[in-house]
Design a protein around this motif. Structure first.
Motif, PDB file in Angstrom:
ATOM      1  N   GLY A 152       0.750  -1.480  -0.031  1.00 50.29           N
ATOM      2  CA  GLY A 152      -0.416  -0.046   0.515  1.00 50.29           C
ATOM      3  C   GLY A 152       0.896   1.716  -0.137  1.00 50.29           C
ATOM      4  O   GLY A 152       0.523   2.677  -0.482  1.00 50.29           O
ATOM      5  N   VAL A 153       2.365   1.601   0.262  1.00 48.73           N
ATOM      6  CA  VAL A 153       2.771   2.341   0.945  1.00 48.73           C
ATOM      7  C   VAL A 153       3.167   2.876  -0.599  1.00 48.73           C
ATOM      8  O   VAL A 153       3.326   3.770  -1.034  1.00 48.73           O
ATOM      9  CB  VAL A 153       3.874   2.127   1.673  1.00 48.73           C
ATOM     10  CG1 VAL A 153       5.143   2.791   1.866  1.00 48.73           C
ATOM     11  CG2 VAL A 153       3.160   1.898   3.685  1.00 48.73           C
TER      12      VAL A 153
ATOM     13  N   LEU B 107       1.794   2.005  -3.694  1.00 51.86           N
ATOM     14  CA  LEU B 107       1.251   1.955  -4.173  1.00 51.86           C
ATOM     15  C   LEU B 107       0.836   3.571  -3.704  1.00 51.86           C
ATOM     16  O   LEU B 107       0.539   4.478  -4.893  1.00 51.86           O
ATOM     17  CB  LEU B 107       0.044   1.374  -4.374  1.00 51.86           C
ATOM     18  CG  LEU B 107      -0.331   0.053  -4.899  1.00 51.86           C
ATOM     19  CD1 LEU B 107      -1.485  -0.965  -4.284  1.00 51.86           C
ATOM     20  CD2 LEU B 107      -0.202   0.237  -6.134  1.00 51.86           C
ATOM     21  N   ALA B 108       0.560   4.167  -3.340  1.00 50.89           N
ATOM     22  CA  ALA B 108       0.522   5.234  -2.680  1.00 50.89           C
ATOM     23  C   ALA B 108       1.628   6.767  -3.321  1.00 50.89           C
ATOM     24  O   ALA B 108       1.150   7.694  -4.031  1.00 50.89           O
ATOM     25  CB  ALA B 108       0.509   5.570  -0.719  1.00 50.89           C
TER      26      ALA B 108
ATOM     27  N   ARG C 255       1.146   7.003  -6.856  1.00 50.33           N
ATOM     28  CA  ARG C 255      -0.142   7.394  -7.690  1.00 50.33           C
ATOM     29  C   ARG C 255       0.810   8.848  -7.094  1.00 50.33           C
ATOM     30  O   ARG C 255      -0.229  10.229  -7.838  1.00 50.33           O
ATOM     31  CB  ARG C 255      -1.219   7.024  -6.284  1.00 50.33           C
ATOM     32  CG  ARG C 255      -2.171   7.861  -7.153  1.00 50.33           C
ATOM     33  CD  ARG C 255      -3.676   7.325  -5.818  1.00 50.33           C
ATOM     34  NE  ARG C 255      -4.846   8.098  -6.772  1.00 50.33           N
ATOM     35  CZ  ARG C 255      -6.010   7.040  -7.251  1.00 50.33           C
ATOM     36  NH1 ARG C 255      -5.823   6.256  -6.098  1.00 50.33           N
ATOM     37  NH2 ARG C 255      -6.568   7.951  -7.950  1.00 50.33           N
TER      38      ARG C 255
ATOM     39  N   CYS D 265      -0.224   2.869 -11.356  1.00 49.12           N
ATOM     40  CA  CYS D 265      -0.940   3.017  -9.939  1.00 49.12           C
ATOM     41  C   CYS D 265      -1.945   3.304  -9.735  1.00 49.12           C
ATOM     42  O   CYS D 265      -2.721   2.647  -8.405  1.00 49.12           O
ATOM     43  CB  CYS D 265      -0.075   3.734  -9.017  1.00 49.12           C
ATOM     44  SG  CYS D 265       1.858   3.228  -8.659  1.00 49.12           S
TER      45      CYS D 265
ATOM     46  N   ILE E  86      -5.519   0.511  -8.111  1.00 52.74           N
ATOM     47  CA  ILE E  86      -5.663   1.061  -7.439  1.00 52.74           C
ATOM     48  C   ILE E  86      -7.033   1.461  -7.368  1.00 52.74           C
ATOM     49  O   ILE E  86      -8.457   0.432  -6.654  1.00 52.74           O
ATOM     50  CB  ILE E  86      -5.335   2.543  -6.225  1.00 52.74           C
ATOM     51  CG1 ILE E  86      -3.914   2.473  -5.807  1.00 52.74           C
ATOM     52  CG2 ILE E  86      -6.537   3.221  -5.513  1.00 52.74           C
ATOM     53  CD1 ILE E  86      -3.671   3.419  -5.346  1.00 52.74           C
TER      54      ILE E  86
ATOM     55  N   SER F   2      -4.906  -4.022  -0.647  1.00 52.61           N
ATOM     56  CA  SER F   2      -3.021  -2.650  -0.432  1.00 52.61           C
ATOM     57  C   SER F   2      -3.787  -1.568  -1.165  1.00 52.61           C
ATOM     58  O   SER F   2      -3.354  -1.061  -0.827  1.00 52.61           O
ATOM     59  CB  SER F   2      -2.226  -4.255  -0.860  1.00 52.61           C
ATOM     60  OG  SER F   2      -2.710  -4.247  -1.863  1.00 52.61           O
TER      61      SER F   2
ATOM     62  N   ALA G 270      -3.215   1.592   0.399  1.00 52.73           N
ATOM     63  CA  ALA G 270      -2.662   2.696  -0.549  1.00 52.73           C
ATOM     64  C   ALA G 270      -3.907   4.205  -0.262  1.00 52.73           C
ATOM     65  O   ALA G 270      -2.475   5.263  -0.100  1.00 52.73           O
ATOM     66  CB  ALA G 270      -2.401   2.399  -2.314  1.00 52.73           C
ATOM     67  N   GLU G 271      -4.830   4.386  -0.133  1.00 51.30           N
ATOM     68  CA  GLU G 271      -5.653   5.390  -0.279  1.00 51.30           C
ATOM     69  C   GLU G 271      -5.295   5.874   1.127  1.00 51.30           C
ATOM     70  O   GLU G 271      -5.459   6.882   1.141  1.00 51.30           O
ATOM     71  CB  GLU G 271      -7.158   5.229  -0.639  1.00 51.30           C
ATOM     72  CG  GLU G 271      -7.110   4.732  -1.368  1.00 51.30           C
ATOM     73  CD  GLU G 271      -6.716   5.939  -2.521  1.00 51.30           C
ATOM     74  OE1 GLU G 271      -5.453   6.046  -3.240  1.00 51.30           O
ATOM     75  OE2 GLU G 271      -7.588   7.349  -3.064  1.00 51.30           O
TER      76      GLU G 271
ATOM     77  N   ARG H 271      -1.802   7.454   1.313  1.00 50.04           N
ATOM     78  CA  ARG H 271      -1.724   9.060   0.219  1.00 50.04           C
ATOM     79  C   ARG H 271      -2.229   9.742   1.514  1.00 50.04           C
ATOM     80  O   ARG H 271      -2.015  11.057   0.979  1.00 50.04           O
ATOM     81  CB  ARG H 271      -2.759   8.494  -0.798  1.00 50.04           C
ATOM     82  CG  ARG H 271      -2.029   9.655  -2.099  1.00 50.04           C
ATOM     83  CD  ARG H 271      -3.000   8.994  -3.617  1.00 50.04           C
ATOM     84  NE  ARG H 271      -4.291   8.955  -3.184  1.00 50.04           N
ATOM     85  CZ  ARG H 271      -5.389   9.839  -3.441  1.00 50.04           C
ATOM     86  NH1 ARG H 271      -5.112  10.683  -3.966  1.00 50.04           N
ATOM     87  NH2 ARG H 271      -7.142   9.855  -3.956  1.00 50.04           N
TER      88      ARG H 271
END
Ligand SMILES: Nc1ncnc2c1ncn2[C@@H]1O[C@H](COP(=O)(O)OP(=O)(O)O)[C@@H](O)[C@H]1O
Ligand SMILES: [Mg+2]
Lengths: 272, 365
Positions: B176-177, B179-180, B183, B194, B198, B242, B246-247, B250
């Motif tokens: 997730g980190v 992906l964030a 993004r 990414c 997501i 994840s 990620a969100e 973010r």
């Protein structure tokens, strides 16, 4: 004691071949050279045709009305902002899109911000040693020793294990100065370092800056502290609407400004 | 001329301390509050008393068959006689010590995290993140080091729930980190991929992800290529969670003022060091409640593997309920499963509170 690779303080007797507007010291090589630099924010032409040379050991004060592009200009010097045309050469390295050049320059150029921008999750000491350890790859012990020396110099060694949120504004700004100095920069940029401070804290920060200037640090300061400009500046530069309008030694600048806009600005600044 | 004249002393203040004072202040301060308090008391009596009656006072605790349950309350032998099944599923009984060792290791890693001054706490946490997953896989799967191989189809019960949740948690946070960060990247390709990832995984229900992983995926794979059902479910859960993580992350990244990036850059820190040393520590700290929220949701969502035939703790309860020998009993099993989930989720919640307090460094935004 002197942390930065200081140039020997010039003596007045050497003051023979300095160009007239460079004040009372003999100045050697150029460390910041900006040539015909332009910058746009979208369609907005924020810096117009800026040319400026800063010599080693020189102290420059940059002033001008709000929105005139002072911050943008000094932020271009360490590439927090990108310029679109012209050249900027810092300590012999030209600023381009090459990340290595940018990082090389940022190692040598310290910056102090209006809002301190200390790292709130780290203690004062950790703030100071972070970059020397991770960027300069210094052993922690060496970095910490220097950090403590510099914290003593800015007169807050006793706060080393506190978090920034526990300090006053003036103390935070002095930590920010110490943090920059820990990287042993050749050049220091100051962007209105006292503007966010309560009046009684301005002096402690200015005193720190003055002592830094006395040690021969090359400094570019955006500030409206005209007392500071009068005592330490070699040159005062006035900007308006993205242009350098006037550039003079402090005495001439304050007593006999050439440009109308400078006069207007000075009257507002000095008699408010 | 004015003469000083002592005023009469004021009466002592009404009692505001102690239980009586507390009740007066908090429960009985106005007619409305008196009414609400009464309603509350009635509700508590109406709900808690029968629950206690059922679960404890009138319950049967001993015995091994349904016939032992003669009272009107809960029939706990249903749970106790099947406890092994609820905890280990079909894991072969002679090998169950391996699961117990894993439980012990988990406790060894987790419990010290709750005790602030435990020596070696950090080392244990690092081991929990890096070493334990590998060790757990070796222990549970076997097939090497003299341990007999136990196929994942035999895994079940609480142990399966914990495996799914731990793997999901350990993988969803780092993925997730990344992906964030992706993004928010300046590189278009990275950012677009990414974002697409997501938005895709957030847009589909977990049930359908699991269903696809278990039923559809084999159809697309070439003949003979077949990989483990549990592994497929795990990948599905990781992808799905994840994206959520990620969100959440973010949101934390966006809350960090630009000055922090600028100060880090001005000191010569590059992208990864700026993120790793300055931005992420602050951003993750800000979103601890959101992260733990996602973990708790993940923990409970693991139970959806039921629909692809994996029996987690709830699944094994459900499987046990259809046993005709115990056809009168069902609620007991669900209460047990519910308690299992609650213990872990509540534990995470408390831990996150403790962590937030610990990481407070005197800067309130
Ligand atoms: N990121 C940005 N995007 C667009 N315009 C900006 C940005 N930053 C600054 N400006 C504009 O550029 C001008 C110069 O800003 P700045 O250099 O901060 O001025 P100063 O520091 O002299 O007050 C201002 O008009 C400001 O609104
Ligand atoms: Mg500014």
């Amino acid at each position: 004691m002197v942390s930065a690779p200081a140039t020997p303080t010039p003596t007045p007797s050497e003051d023979t071949d300095a160009s007239p507007r460079l004040g009372s010291r003999r100045l050697q090589d150029v460390v910041i050279a900006i040539e015909a630099m332009n910058k746009w924010y979208g369609a907005f032409h924020v810096l117009r045709d800026i040319s400026l040379q800063v010599h080693r050991g020189e102290r420059i004060v940059l002033c001008g009305p709000s929105g005139s592009g002072k911050s943008t200009l000094i932020r271009c010097i360490n590439r927090l902002e990108e310029h679109q045309s012209g050249r900027i050469v810092v300590d012999g390295v030209e600023l381009t899109n090459d990340v290595r050049h940018v990082e090389q320059i940022r190692r040598e150029v310290g910056m102090v911000f209006q809002h301190f921008n200390l790292f709130p999750h780290l203690t004062v000491l950790e703030n100071c040693v972070l970059a020397p350890i991770w960027v300069r790859k210094e052993p922690r012990r060496v970095a910490e020793e220097r950090a403590m020396r510099l914290l003593e110099r800015v007169k807050i060694p006793e706060q080393a294990s506190k978090y920034p949120g526990q300090l006053s504004g003036g103390q935070q700004q002095r930590v920010a100065i110490a943090r920059s100095l820990c990287m042993q920069p050749k050049i220091m940029l100051f962007d209105e370092p006292t503007s966010a401070l309560d009046p009684e804290m301005i002096k402690e920060v200015l005193d720190t800056m003055i002592s830094l200037a006395e040690e021969g640090m090359t400094m570019v300061c955006v500030t409206h502290e005209m007392g500071f400009a009068k005592t330490v500046a070699d040159r005062v530069i006035f900007m308006d609407q993205g242009q350098i309008v006037e550039e003079n030694d402090p005495h001439t600048f304050f007593t006999n400004p050439v440009n109308d806009r400078t006069r207007l600005f000075l009257s507002q600044i000095l008699h408010h | 001329m004015a003469v000083f004249e002592a005023k009469p002393a004021l009466p002592p203040p009404v009692l505001t301390r102690g239980p009586v004072g507390w009740a007066r202040q908090n429960l009985l301060s106005s007619p409305l509050n008196v009414g609400l308090t009464l309603v509350g008391v009635v509700l508590i009596v109406a709900l808690v008393v029968p629950a206690v009656d059922w679960a404890l006072l009138n319950a049967t605790f001993r015995g091994t068959t349904a016939d032992a349950c003669t009272g009107t309350g809960a029939c706990w032998p249903f749970v106790t006689t099947r406890l092994d099944f609820f905890v280990y599923g079909f894991y072969p009984p002679p090998e169950r010590w391996r699961v117990n060792v894993l439980f012990a290791l988990l406790a060894l890693v987790i419990v010290p995290q709750l005790l602030p001054r435990f020596p070696g706490r950090r080392a244990l946490a690092v081991f929990g993140f890096l070493g334990l997953p590998v060790l757990a896989a070796v222990l549970l799967l076997g097939g090497i080091a003299g341990l007999p191989f136990v196929e994942t189809g035999k895994w079940g019960g609480l142990m399966l729930t914990l495996v799914l949740a731990m793997v999901g948690i350990l993988a969803a946070l780092p993925v997730g980190v990344v992906l964030a960060l992706g993004r928010r990247s300046k590189m278009v390709v990275v950012r677009v991929s990414c974002t697409t990832f997501i938005e895709f995984w957030r847009g589909v229900p977990l049930i359908s992800v699991l269903f696809m992983a278990s039923v559809m995926l084999p159809l697309f794979l070439p003949e003979g290529v077949n990989f483990d059902k549990l592994l497929r479910a795990l990948i599905g859960i990781i992808m799905f969670q994840s994206a959520y993580m990620a969100e959440v992350v973010r949101g934390g990244l966006q809350a960090i003022p630009r000055g922090q990036f600028e100060a880090a850059h001005a000191l010569g820190l590059g992208y990864w060091r700026t993120m790793g040393l300055i931005i992420l520590p602050q951003a993750l700290k800000l979103v601890i409640p959101g992260i733990v929220n996602t973990f708790i949701a993940l923990f409970k969502d693991t139970t959806l593997v039921l629909i692809i035939g994996l029996l987690d703790v709830l699944g094994s309860v459900q499987a046990a309920i259809v046993d005709p020998a115990w056809n009168r009993v069902a609620v007991e099993g669900y209460v047990f499963a519910g308690l299992c989930y609650w213990v872990f989720c509540f534990g995470m919640s408390r831990y996150s509170h403790a962590l937030e307090r610990k990481l407070q460094t005197g800067h309130k935004r």
